[in-house]
Every structure is written in C-alpha cells, then in structure tokens.
Design a protein around this motif. Structure first.
Motif, PDB file in Angstrom:
ATOM      1  N   ALA A 197       1.407  65.305  87.833  1.00 24.74           N
ATOM      2  CA  ALA A 197       1.060  64.124  87.707  1.00 24.74           C
ATOM      3  C   ALA A 197      -0.092  63.496  88.919  1.00 24.74           C
ATOM      4  N   LEU A 198      -0.496  64.578  89.939  1.00 24.46           N
ATOM      5  CA  LEU A 198      -1.475  64.134  90.607  1.00 24.46           C
ATOM      6  C   LEU A 198      -2.695  65.073  90.586  1.00 24.46           C
ATOM      7  N   THR A 199      -3.854  64.504  90.870  1.00 30.34           N
ATOM      8  CA  THR A 199      -5.098  65.271  90.554  1.00 30.34           C
ATOM      9  C   THR A 199      -5.586  66.173  91.685  1.00 30.34           C
ATOM     10  N   SER A 200      -4.645  66.095  92.823  1.00 27.62           N
ATOM     11  CA  SER A 200      -5.341  66.958  93.904  1.00 27.62           C
ATOM     12  C   SER A 200      -4.805  68.354  93.482  1.00 27.62           C
ATOM     13  N   ALA A 201      -5.479  69.383  94.466  1.00 30.13           N
ATOM     14  CA  ALA A 201      -5.112  70.756  94.316  1.00 30.13           C
ATOM     15  C   ALA A 201      -3.518  71.014  95.144  1.00 30.13           C
ATOM     16  N   PRO A 202      -3.019  72.147  94.591  1.00 25.68           N
ATOM     17  CA  PRO A 202      -2.042  72.760  95.252  1.00 25.68           C
ATOM     18  C   PRO A 202      -2.312  72.861  97.099  1.00 25.68           C
ATOM     19  N   GLY A 203      -1.357  72.720  97.744  1.00 26.69           N
ATOM     20  CA  GLY A 203      -1.510  72.674  99.208  1.00 26.69           C
ATOM     21  C   GLY A 203      -2.198  71.220  99.771  1.00 26.69           C
ATOM     22  N   SER A 204      -2.426  70.373  99.003  1.00 29.26           N
ATOM     23  CA  SER A 204      -3.161  69.153  99.837  1.00 29.26           C
ATOM     24  C   SER A 204      -1.983  68.213 100.281  1.00 29.26           C
ATOM     25  N   VAL A 205      -2.573  67.376 101.018  1.00 24.61           N
ATOM     26  CA  VAL A 205      -1.467  66.536 101.599  1.00 24.61           C
ATOM     27  C   VAL A 205      -0.628  65.774 100.404  1.00 24.61           C
ATOM     28  N   SER A 206      -1.003  65.315  99.575  1.00 24.22           N
ATOM     29  CA  SER A 206      -0.316  64.324  98.532  1.00 24.22           C
ATOM     30  C   SER A 206       0.562  65.285  97.907  1.00 24.22           C
ATOM     31  N   GLN A 207       0.176  66.799  97.493  1.00 22.86           N
ATOM     32  CA  GLN A 207       0.938  67.699  96.818  1.00 22.86           C
ATOM     33  C   GLN A 207       2.489  67.961  97.545  1.00 22.86           C
ATOM     34  N   VAL A 208       1.752  68.374  98.786  1.00 25.31           N
ATOM     35  CA  VAL A 208       2.938  68.798  99.437  1.00 25.31           C
ATOM     36  C   VAL A 208       3.985  67.709  99.817  1.00 25.31           C
ATOM     37  N   ARG A 209       3.602  66.338 100.234  1.00 24.78           N
ATOM     38  CA  ARG A 209       4.389  65.525 100.357  1.00 24.78           C
ATOM     39  C   ARG A 209       5.164  64.953  98.982  1.00 24.78           C
ATOM     40  N   GLU A 210       4.612  64.826  97.980  1.00 25.00           N
ATOM     41  CA  GLU A 210       5.322  64.684  96.770  1.00 25.00           C
ATOM     42  C   GLU A 210       6.369  65.692  96.343  1.00 25.00           C
ATOM     43  N   CYS A 211       5.923  67.030  96.737  1.00 25.53           N
ATOM     44  CA  CYS A 211       6.794  68.043  95.980  1.00 25.53           C
ATOM     45  C   CYS A 211       8.263  68.159  97.053  1.00 25.53           C
ATOM     46  N   THR A 212       7.677  67.960  98.320  1.00 24.34           N
ATOM     47  CA  THR A 212       9.005  67.849  99.308  1.00 24.34           C
ATOM     48  C   THR A 212       9.948  66.697  99.127  1.00 24.34           C
ATOM     49  N   SER A 213       9.372  65.671  98.705  1.00 21.32           N
ATOM     50  CA  SER A 213      10.180  64.449  98.545  1.00 21.32           C
ATOM     51  C   SER A 213      10.947  64.800  97.339  1.00 21.32           C
ATOM     52  N   ALA A 214      10.424  65.092  96.003  1.00 23.50           N
ATOM     53  CA  ALA A 214      11.224  65.521  95.095  1.00 23.50           C
ATOM     54  C   ALA A 214      12.345  66.546  95.195  1.00 23.50           C
ATOM     55  N   LEU A 215      11.935  67.464  95.834  1.00 22.87           N
ATOM     56  CA  LEU A 215      12.952  68.343  96.267  1.00 22.87           C
ATOM     57  C   LEU A 215      14.131  68.159  97.027  1.00 22.87           C
ATOM     58  N   MET A 216      13.857  67.269  97.960  1.00 24.55           N
ATOM     59  CA  MET A 216      14.979  66.479  99.005  1.00 24.55           C
ATOM     60  C   MET A 216      15.796  65.614  98.148  1.00 24.55           C
ATOM     61  N   GLN A 217      15.265  64.904  97.231  1.00 20.26           N
ATOM     62  CA  GLN A 217      16.410  64.204  96.403  1.00 20.26           C
ATOM     63  C   GLN A 217      17.009  64.866  95.519  1.00 20.26           C
ATOM     64  N   VAL A 218      16.737  66.082  94.958  1.00 24.03           N
ATOM     65  CA  VAL A 218      17.554  66.901  94.257  1.00 24.03           C
ATOM     66  C   VAL A 218      18.700  67.427  95.039  1.00 24.03           C
ATOM     67  N   ALA A 219      18.182  67.838  96.202  1.00 22.77           N
ATOM     68  CA  ALA A 219      18.965  68.328  97.383  1.00 22.77           C
ATOM     69  C   ALA A 219      20.158  67.637  97.896  1.00 22.77           C
ATOM     70  N   LYS A 220      19.853  66.395  97.940  1.00 24.00           N
ATOM     71  CA  LYS A 220      20.819  65.532  98.533  1.00 24.00           C
ATOM     72  C   LYS A 220      21.649  64.996  97.437  1.00 24.00           C
ATOM     73  N   ARG A 221      21.181  64.966  96.149  1.00 15.99           N
ATOM     74  CA  ARG A 221      22.077  64.466  95.138  1.00 15.99           C
ATOM     75  C   ARG A 221      23.035  65.424  94.609  1.00 15.99           C
ATOM     76  N   THR A 222      22.580  66.752  94.655  1.00 15.59           N
ATOM     77  CA  THR A 222      23.394  67.628  94.088  1.00 15.59           C
ATOM     78  C   THR A 222      24.139  68.612  94.932  1.00 15.59           C
ATOM     79  N   GLY A 223      23.757  68.657  96.264  1.00 22.16           N
ATOM     80  CA  GLY A 223      24.245  69.410  97.425  1.00 22.16           C
ATOM     81  C   GLY A 223      23.783  70.760  97.378  1.00 22.16           C
ATOM     82  N   ILE A 224      22.610  70.956  96.947  1.00 19.04           N
ATOM     83  CA  ILE A 224      22.017  72.149  97.137  1.00 19.04           C
ATOM     84  C   ILE A 224      21.192  72.556  98.188  1.00 19.04           C
TER      85      ILE A 224
END
Length: 337
Positions: A207-234
C-alpha cells in the motif's frame, strides 16, 4: 482522483517536511531527508474533542465507554518461554514473554541470524516456530544450518530414529517472503508460539509507494506485526540493521514500538560476542550475555570471568584484579598497567 503529494521524511527521526533541506530541522542530521509520494487524500473530519464539547453532560452522567479500571482487568498469569539458551534468557529478564516484540540489532556478520536460527531450532523441538527469511531463500537457510550443525538430525530427520530431530523438522517452519500481507496471513493461519522476522528492513507493504527499508515501510510493517503479536500472543524476534554510527537503521519510533531492544556486539574478526539489553519492559536493562562463535555456531559462556583473567599461577607486578558489575552479573576483570 486525489492529487499526489510529495513530502520529505527524515530517515533518522521520521520527521516530515514539505520541501527538501540538507539538514533535518528536528534531529539536525545531514542528508537524511528522503522523498516520499503520498497518493491517498487526507480527509479532514471533526475532532472527537470538538464533538464531545457539543454533547457535554453533567458530571453525574459521565461514564466510560471502553476504559476499565485496574481492578476490573482480569489477571492472566503467563509463564515465560525458555529459548534454550540461558544467556539469552538472562538478558530477556528470565525468558521470552508471550506476545512480546524483541528487536535484535548488530553489525553485519556479527551473528544475529545465526543466534536466532539456533534459538528457533531449539524451541522447535517443543512448539511451533516460524522463521521468516526475507533476505535468503529457504534452501540458503537450510544450507547455512547444515554448515553450522553438520551432524544434526534435522538435515534428514526421516533418515534416523531420533524423535527429537523429527519433532524439530515438523515444528520449525521457514517462510522466504518479503510481502507483509503474506507474512501476516501466515502468522494468522499457523499461529506459531514464536516467530522470527529476518529482517524488518527487507519487508515490503504494497500500500506504500516507498522502497523497502524506508522510514514509512519500517514504521508500518513494525506496527502491523505488533498488532498481530499483541492480539494472538505470538512472541516476535525482529532483526534490525544498524547504521555506520551503530544505531538501528530506520525511524526512532521502531525502538519505541517494541518491548525489548537487544544489541549484539563484538569484533567480527574475534570469536566472542556480547548480547546487551538497552530496553526491556519485562526485566532489567543493561543485562549482559556472553557467547563464543565457533565452527558450529554460537556457544554460551557460562563463566565470562575466565575470559578476563590471565594466568594466576605466578605473580606479575603491575596487575590488579577488580570486580565489575554488568546488570545483575558480577565480572572479575584483570587490569594491567
């Protein structure tokens, strides 16, 4: 169709600017602004605070909608998971907390992937573990593990009768993928106890136009992984690259999102490695774990004081022995004048 908007984002602190500057106005770092194009239109709505003022009630009618008091929150005691390595468990504060995010940073070639692959292999004997290798193929990871443990039964679990080796082969899963949505679907489907992301700078959110490793990519990917981890206990282990200054690459918000930040330190041309915690929500900070890189991977050093003591059989002038404390661990160190 909404008009594309170009902004410039600092790769060090994540600050945004409508135009390019050679120096970031927030963190004062030079040549850190990166161009980013936003295509989504910003929809301005009334603030919740403004709506609440229009429908203000008397103090006697005020009540929470979703908030709970501390007494209303139920206690769910959770036992920590053992990683199979006492040095890592010590640094984490006694083990892995279910649903936690652990960020592991270090210089290239220092042994981050080796450590987490060995941890995944150890834990795979008793529980489901997912290893997301975003920088390598599954075959490359298998070849690397065979090089580290040539006599291990995981090379061909069906070729021998070792039940533990067969269990490891069934419980440790490899996913060579960089697409964030595919990784999230695999986490939801497999529901592993522990997952390793190697590395966060290689993930890509479409959904983002920036390349992997950019500020927005790292921020959004980490945020999405955090939500899954807190919800599922992984429990998630996330590998992070470091800059030439030694800081973890990406926005500073990356270290704020995770629960624990570990640094894997040492000289690439020496055998010993230090695992140090600089942030830990579930234990003490500045704890220290000592490992040694050998031909079959990383091994624990249960008594680090032996590394810092010389030959004690004969007295040498100008030599003093002191006791230093790193976290909760005392270390005996020999000083020479």
């Amino acid at each position: 169709m909404p008009k594309a908007k170009t902004i410039y984002v600092c790769s060090q602190c994540g600050a945004e600017s409508p135009q390019y500057f050679g120096k970031c106005a927030v963190c004062n770092s030079w040549n850190s602004l990166v161009e980013q194009v936003n295509t989504a239109a910003e929809v301005k709505t009334g603030l919740p605070a403004a709506r609440s003022r229009r429908s203000a009630k008397s103090p006697t009618e005020l009540k929470p909608r979703l908030a709970l008091t501390l007494d209303q929150i139920e206690d769910h005691p959770q036992a920590r998971l053992t990683s199979g390595y006492q040095e890592l468990d010590r640094v984490l504060g006694g083990g892995i907390v279910p649903g936690s995010l652990v960020l592991v940073g270090g210089d290239p070639g220092i042994g981050k992937s080796t450590l987490l692959l060995q941890v995944a292999h150890q834990m795979g004997a008793a529980t489901r573990v997912l290893y997301v290798c975003a920088e390598e193929s599954g075959q490359q990871v298998k070849l690397r593990w065979q090089r580290l443990a040539p006599g291990d039964g995981s090379r061909g679990a069906s070729a021998n009768g070792d039940g533990k080796a067969q269990a490891v082969g069934r419980q440790l899963y490899l996913l060579p993928e960089i697409d964030l949505e595919t990784i999230l679907m695999e986490l939801e489907s497999l529901q592993p106890t522990v997952a390793v992301i190697d590395s966060i700078q290689a993930l890509y959110y479409g959904a983002l136009t920036s390349a992997p490793g950019s500020v927005s990519q790292v921020r959004e990917c980490t945020s999405a992984l955090m939500q899954v981890a807190k919800r599922t206990g992984i429990s998630l282990f996330i590998v992070g690259h470091v800059t030439k200054e030694g800081a973890i690459a990406g926005p500073k918000v990356l270290e704020h999102l995770v629960d624990t930040v570990l640094y894997f330190e040492g000289d690439r041309f020496a055998s010993h490695r230090l695992l140090r915690s600089v942030k830990n929500r579930f234990g003490a900070t500045h704890e220290l774990g000592v490992f040694e890189m050998v031909d079959r991977g990383l091994e624990e050093i249960s008594n680090p004081s032996q590394l810092f003591l010389g030959n004690r059989e004969e007295r040498v002038p100008g030599v003093a022995t002191i006791v230093a404390c790193e976290g909760t661990r005392p270390l005996v160190v020999e000083l020479q004048s």
